[in-house]
Design a protein around this motif. Sequence first.
Motif, short mmCIF file in Angstrom:
data_model
loop_
_atom_site.label_atom_id
_atom_site.label_comp_id
_atom_site.label_asym_id
_atom_site.label_seq_id
_atom_site.Cartn_x
_atom_site.Cartn_y
_atom_site.Cartn_z
N GLY A 15 -0.09 0.58 111.95
CA GLY A 15 -0.92 0.48 113.14
C GLY A 15 -1.11 -0.95 113.63
N THR A 65 -3.78 7.23 117.59
CA THR A 65 -4.23 7.30 116.21
C THR A 65 -3.06 7.13 115.26
N ASN A 66 -3.31 6.38 114.19
CA ASN A 66 -2.30 6.22 113.13
C ASN A 66 -3.07 6.10 111.82
N ASP A 95 -0.88 10.83 118.65
CA ASP A 95 -1.06 10.71 117.21
C ASP A 95 0.25 10.36 116.53
N HIS A 96 0.27 9.18 115.88
CA HIS A 96 1.47 8.74 115.16
C HIS A 96 1.42 9.08 113.67
N SER A 97 0.35 9.72 113.22
CA SER A 97 0.22 10.07 111.81
C SER A 97 1.22 11.16 111.43
N PRO A 122 4.83 11.46 115.54
CA PRO A 122 5.06 10.78 114.26
C PRO A 122 6.30 9.91 114.33
#
Length: 294
Positions: A15, A65-66, A95-97, A122
Amino acid sequence: MATYTVAFIGLGAMGGQMVRHLMAAGHRLHLYARRPEAAAPFVEQGAKVFATPAQAAAQADFVVTNVTTTQDVEEVLLGAQGVVHQARAGTICIDHSTISAEATRRMAARLARHDIQFVDAPVSGGPTRAADATLSIMVGASGDVFDKVKPLLSVLGTTITHVGDVGAGQVAKACNQIVQVINIQGIAEAMLFAARNGVDQDKVIEAISDGLAGSRMLDMMGPKMAHRDFVAGIEARLHDKDFSMILDAVADAGLSLPALTLVKGQLSVLMENGWGRDDTSSLLRVLEGQQQVH
């Protein structure tokens, strides 16, 4: 390119690099981090830090979000101090999670009730490719929303693939992890076999890397194993977390994936040995510990 106000939540190894690129591209960053010290370098460069995810999102065009787990994403988006409580209608959450595809779809539906759109995006490439903005990004979104987020994603990665609707990005990331970590297990077995036969591991890597066995993972993990460099590129605990989640999804789908199950067992032993914050090349050490002495 147009510039935006971007709320960014999660300033870890990945992040923080993403925030750096977004700021360099001229975007205004509103930050939330569990550890305030993680935000300090960016505040010095003009970013603003907020006490809650909701406050960070209040004036943002995009929320990124990560974080680590499905539960973490749910908390920062939908929890008591979550984004949903103050984000404006029309905000897009990216969201990169690496999390559950099914939970992703549920969160998207809940956010949609507030006219907030959700994109699962992701990434693959680890901190090294995050640092030079060459990540591969797997996107789940409707076509019109993908068109809106692609310019922002292009700041962070060089391969941006619209896989399908919401949740499809997480399915693709699960496939990525299956191929990647099973490959690491295969490399560990090959390196152990070479060593026990008295053959130079570096020479084996050289011999096979340009053939059909060649892969990016061999190029990365082979030398690490050969030289017993277990310092984390990607911490093994993250792969263990992902495989636990994928196994649950596999069970829900009524599938049997034997290689996945075997490698999850090896990752569990790795974790039990206290190597979770070491590199996943530590699967070699797990194998070594399982050999009978002749």
